[in-house]
Design an enzyme around this catalytic site. Structure first.
Site, PDB file in Angstrom:
ATOM      1  N   HIS A 238       0.807  -1.219   0.000  1.00 33.04           N
ATOM      2  CA  HIS A 238       0.000   0.000   0.000  1.00 33.04           C
ATOM      3  C   HIS A 238       0.838   1.267   0.000  1.00 33.04           C
ATOM      4  O   HIS A 238       0.283   2.363  -0.027  1.00 33.04           O
ATOM      5  CB  HIS A 238      -0.917   0.000   1.226  1.00 33.04           C
ATOM      6  N   CYS A 239       2.171   1.163   0.012  1.00 30.76           N
ATOM      7  CA  CYS A 239       3.002   2.366   0.120  1.00 30.76           C
ATOM      8  C   CYS A 239       4.001   2.529  -1.024  1.00 30.76           C
ATOM      9  O   CYS A 239       3.946   3.516  -1.749  1.00 30.76           O
ATOM     10  CB  CYS A 239       3.768   2.343   1.453  1.00 30.76           C
ATOM     11  N   ILE A 240       4.914   1.582  -1.166  1.00 30.49           N
ATOM     12  CA  ILE A 240       6.065   1.777  -2.040  1.00 30.49           C
ATOM     13  C   ILE A 240       5.677   2.040  -3.501  1.00 30.49           C
ATOM     14  O   ILE A 240       6.279   2.895  -4.151  1.00 30.49           O
ATOM     15  CB  ILE A 240       7.036   0.575  -1.952  1.00 30.49           C
TER      16      ILE A 240
ATOM     17  N   ASP B 139       3.418   5.942  -3.056  1.00 33.04           N
ATOM     18  CA  ASP B 139       3.815   7.169  -2.371  1.00 33.04           C
ATOM     19  C   ASP B 139       4.766   8.072  -3.154  1.00 33.04           C
ATOM     20  O   ASP B 139       4.629   9.309  -3.083  1.00 33.04           O
ATOM     21  CB  ASP B 139       4.421   6.834  -1.011  1.00 33.04           C
TER      22      ASP B 139
END
Length: 436
Positions: free
Chosen positions: A271-273, A276
């Site tokens: 959900h981030c890398i 973002d």
């Protein structure tokens, strides 16, 4: 008002509301519950609320009994709507911040959640955002929506940003032990948020503003994205030289300073890398600057599924077979080992691209028995058994779960495309293993 709120926090008469009970929100709710606070959970997914009321945990990597104590206690109540948002003294938003079709920030969940809070906002509440986002979101997006009520931040209510740092499946740290950044819209907001979080989290690091905390979270994830891109690019180059990238990384990791090991793979997931960095590139363009280094890393990482597919096509050709009508088994649907989290998993892209080339694709994942509808994919597939692994023309290793018996897989499979270095410890089957 501030002094009274600080006293209420110390006395544990201060209640906490968590908006969004997913991978971030549910562990945070438990952290505050275990700290002795009354916790109210809010999620628009009625199924989650139903399971919580039954004491059933839908985040399997946390264990079946993870919320058992909470479910039996009067200090935890989940809701499937936002009608009770005026009840908690603190409202902590843990909602998704995905990307739009053109890789622009999608803050629709943050905005709709803030609108819902504004409808119920009352004096004395602390509002905190934990979702990863670009610098200025808390001040420029949330603050005006909350102050349209006539209440003023720093006087009637308080607003802060504290980025989540969850890493599903990690055993070395959990929500309570990961140091927590806190940045307020003003000094009082920061002080109250720090005071609240310190009872649930072991270490709190206050920073000078919400913007610093927002930027720090982006830096953490961009750091990983850029370094993964570097090692992915080296993988492609070293493969052409017939050099094992995984052995190279392990060799470099023997240096006790100045180096941190990053490993290649079939693409970025989670959900981030994968998401973002694009929040910063978008914000940079808004102020007239380009983030060429970050965008180049994104291009490299997003090219990895194509690289793995290309290796699969080449491997089948070497075996005298075509990708069209080939029977392909993808091992691992989750984005990382030993979890059931499939968000942004490159396995979905591999399956889609192989299918478009005419392959008959199936998958196996011991943690993901079947797929569900997602933002970009709705495969409608179920995990197949490994008993007939020799039936498939090729097996593509996408996630190296510990549950897999790699020696047994190597012995039975006709051809293996290994994008994770999972077969490094397997001997005697080099003729059917292709590194990708």
């Amino acid at each position: 008002m501030k002094n009274q709120l600080l006293q209420n926090i110390e006395d544990k008469t201060f209640s906490v509301g968590i908006l969004g009970l997913g991978y971030v929100g549910l562990p945070l709710a438990k952290a505050f519950f275990e700290a002795g606070f009354t916790v109210m959970g809010f999620d628009v997914d009625a199924k989650k609320v139903e399971l919580l009321n039954k004491g059933e945990n839908y985040l399997k990597h946390l264990g079946e009994d993870y919320i058992a104590e909470m479910a039996k206690s009067e200090r935890f109540t989940p809701f499937a709507d936002f009608e009770q948002l005026d009840k908690p003294d603190a409202l902590i938003a843990c909602v998704p911040t995905p990307l739009g079709k053109h890789l622009d920030p999608d803050l629709s969940f943050v905005e709709s959640t803030t609108d819902a809070i504004a409808k119920k906002l009352r004096p004395g509440q602390l509002i905190t955002l934990e979702s990863t986002t670009y610098p200025g979101t808390t001040r420029d997006i949330m603050l005006p929506k909350l102050e349209v009520t006539g209440l003023k931040c720093g006087k009637d209510f308080y607003l802060a940003y504290s980025p989540e740092r969850e890493d599903p499946g990690r055993k070395s740290h959990n929500t309570q032990t990961i140091p927590k950044l806190v940045g307020g819209i003003d000094a009082d907001s920061c002080e109250i948020a720090v005071e609240l979080y310190k009872y649930a989290i072991s270490e709190i690091i206050p920073v000078s503003s919400a913007e610093v905390a927002e930027s720090a979270k982006l830096l953490e994830n961009i750091y990983r994205a850029v370094n993964i891109a570097m090692v992915n690019e080296m993988k492609v180059v070293l493969d052409r030289m017939d050099i094992d990238i995984w052995e190279v990384v392990d060799a470099a990791a023997t240096k006790p300073f100045g180096y941190q090991a990053f490993y290649p793979g079939p693409g970025l997931g989670g959900h981030c890398i994968p998401i973002d960095p694009f929040y910063l590139t978008w914000k940079a363009r808004e102020v007239g600057l380009a983030t060429r280094f970050i965008e180049l890393a994104g291009e490299v990482n997003h090219s990895m599924p194509d690289y793995v597919v290309g290796k699969t096509v080449w491997g089948l050709n070497q075996a005298g077979k075509s990708i069209k009508d080939a029977k392909v088994l993808v091992l691992g649907l989750a984005y990382k080992p030993d979890v059931d989290d499939v968000r942004e998993s490159p396995s979905f892209e591999l399956i889609e691209r192989l299918a478009k080339l005419g392959a008959n694709v199936a998958y196996n994942d011991p943690h993901v028995p079947e797929t569900h509808e997602m933002r970009k994919y709705n495969l409608g597939m179920k995990s197949v058994s490994l008993d007939d692994i020799d039936w498939y023309d090729v097996v593509v290793v996408s996630t190296n779960h510990a549950a897999y018996d790699w020696n047994n897989i190597a012995a039975k499979a006709q051809l293996i495309i290994d994008s994770r270095g999972a077969m490094r410890g397997v001997c005697g089957h080099d003729d059917k293993i292709i590194k990708a």
